[in-house]
Motif scaffolding. Structure first.
Motif, short mmCIF file in Angstrom:
data_model
loop_
_atom_site.label_atom_id
_atom_site.label_comp_id
_atom_site.label_asym_id
_atom_site.label_seq_id
_atom_site.Cartn_x
_atom_site.Cartn_y
_atom_site.Cartn_z
N LEU A 1 0.82 -1.21 0.00
CA LEU A 1 0.00 0.00 0.00
C LEU A 1 0.86 1.26 0.00
N ALA A 2 1.97 1.25 0.72
CA ALA A 2 2.88 2.40 0.73
C ALA A 2 3.42 2.66 -0.67
N ALA A 3 3.79 1.60 -1.38
CA ALA A 3 4.28 1.75 -2.75
C ALA A 3 3.17 2.25 -3.68
N LEU A 4 1.98 1.77 -3.49
CA LEU A 4 0.84 2.14 -4.32
C LEU A 4 0.45 3.61 -4.12
N LEU A 5 0.44 4.05 -2.86
CA LEU A 5 -0.02 5.40 -2.54
C LEU A 5 1.09 6.43 -2.48
N GLY A 6 2.33 5.97 -2.36
CA GLY A 6 3.45 6.90 -2.25
C GLY A 6 3.51 7.63 -0.92
N ARG A 7 3.07 6.96 0.13
CA ARG A 7 3.14 7.56 1.48
C ARG A 7 3.30 6.46 2.52
N ASP A 8 3.58 6.87 3.74
CA ASP A 8 3.79 5.89 4.81
C ASP A 8 2.49 5.16 5.15
N VAL A 9 2.62 3.87 5.32
CA VAL A 9 1.53 3.02 5.79
C VAL A 9 2.16 2.11 6.84
N HIS A 10 1.49 1.93 7.95
CA HIS A 10 2.06 1.17 9.06
C HIS A 10 1.32 -0.14 9.27
N ALA A 11 2.01 -1.08 9.87
CA ALA A 11 1.41 -2.36 10.28
C ALA A 11 1.32 -2.37 11.79
N LEU A 12 0.29 -2.99 12.31
CA LEU A 12 0.11 -3.11 13.75
C LEU A 12 1.02 -4.22 14.28
N GLU A 13 1.88 -3.86 15.18
CA GLU A 13 2.82 -4.82 15.76
C GLU A 13 2.05 -5.91 16.50
N GLY A 14 2.26 -7.15 16.11
CA GLY A 14 1.57 -8.26 16.73
C GLY A 14 0.17 -8.50 16.19
N GLY A 15 -0.30 -7.63 15.32
CA GLY A 15 -1.59 -7.79 14.68
C GLY A 15 -2.77 -7.76 15.63
N THR A 16 -3.88 -8.29 15.15
CA THR A 16 -5.11 -8.30 15.93
C THR A 16 -4.96 -9.13 17.20
N ALA A 17 -4.09 -10.12 17.18
CA ALA A 17 -3.85 -10.93 18.38
C ALA A 17 -3.28 -10.06 19.51
N ALA A 18 -2.42 -9.12 19.18
CA ALA A 18 -1.86 -8.21 20.20
C ALA A 18 -2.95 -7.29 20.74
N TRP A 19 -3.83 -6.85 19.88
CA TRP A 19 -4.97 -6.01 20.30
C TRP A 19 -5.83 -6.79 21.29
N ARG A 20 -6.13 -8.04 20.93
CA ARG A 20 -6.94 -8.91 21.79
C ARG A 20 -6.23 -9.17 23.12
N ALA A 21 -4.93 -9.47 23.06
CA ALA A 21 -4.15 -9.77 24.27
C ALA A 21 -4.09 -8.57 25.22
N ALA A 22 -4.19 -7.37 24.67
CA ALA A 22 -4.18 -6.16 25.50
C ALA A 22 -5.53 -5.93 26.17
N GLY A 23 -6.49 -6.80 25.89
CA GLY A 23 -7.81 -6.68 26.51
C GLY A 23 -8.67 -5.60 25.89
N LEU A 24 -8.33 -5.18 24.69
CA LEU A 24 -9.10 -4.13 24.03
C LEU A 24 -10.32 -4.73 23.33
N PRO A 25 -11.35 -3.94 23.12
CA PRO A 25 -12.60 -4.48 22.58
C PRO A 25 -12.47 -4.90 21.11
N LEU A 26 -13.27 -5.88 20.77
CA LEU A 26 -13.36 -6.35 19.39
C LEU A 26 -14.78 -6.13 18.90
N GLN A 27 -14.91 -5.90 17.62
CA GLN A 27 -16.20 -5.78 16.98
C GLN A 27 -16.41 -7.06 16.18
#
Length: 150
Positions: free
Chosen positions: A68-94
């Motif tokens: 996506l960064a190459a396609l758009l020509g701007r910075d795009v970030h990835a979430l470290e640890g992905g959705t599993a890290a979000w879940r492990a942090a006890g944050l809400p899921l939809q």
């Protein structure tokens, strides 16, 4: 890479590259389901918000962010640890098919994976399976030997 603690979903466009089944089971609130090979079709829709890519463990998200960064020509970030890290942090899921950039055709849906009309989906599958024998018989490239009934 961006950490779970630094992600503010309301301030960014979060793209989820898990399978549609994984997305339906639980994703970061407000995230959109995306298919990596089809990103170019949505490039104009992404606007100027920060873009954060996620996937179940974060690996696919890193590749998608680079694409996506190459396609758009701007910075795009990835979430470290992905959705599993979000879940492990006890944050809400939809849950559910809340924001689909693509139709859920990325994986084979078993009849019981359907969200409605499960019996009809099972019946359709059984009809396909029964008709498969005749389809094989008509196919000149498929040479199964008929064995006598016992």
């Amino acid at each position: 890479m961006i950490s779970v603690q630094d992600l503010r979903p309301n301030d960014a466009l979060v793209l989820d590259f898990g399978t549609s089944l994984q997305y339906r089971a639980g994703h970061i609130p407000g995230a959109a389901f995306a298919i990596r090979s089809r990103l170019a079709a949505h490039a104009e829709e992404f606007g100027t918000k920060a873009i954060i890519c996620t996937s179940p463990n974060g690996r696919l998200a890193r590749y998608a962010a680079a694409d996506l960064a190459a396609l758009l020509g701007r910075d795009v970030h990835a979430l470290e640890g992905g959705t599993a890290a979000w879940r492990a942090a006890g944050l809400p899921l939809q849950r559910g098919d809340t924001r689909m950039l693509e139709p859920p055709e990325d994986v084979y849906y078993k009849p019981y994976d359907q969200q409605g009309q499960i019996e009809a989906a099972m019946q359709d599958y059984l009809q396909w399976e029964v008709a498969l024998l005749e389809q094989i018989r008509r196919d000149p490239d498929c040479r199964f030997r008929d064995f006598p009934a016992r």
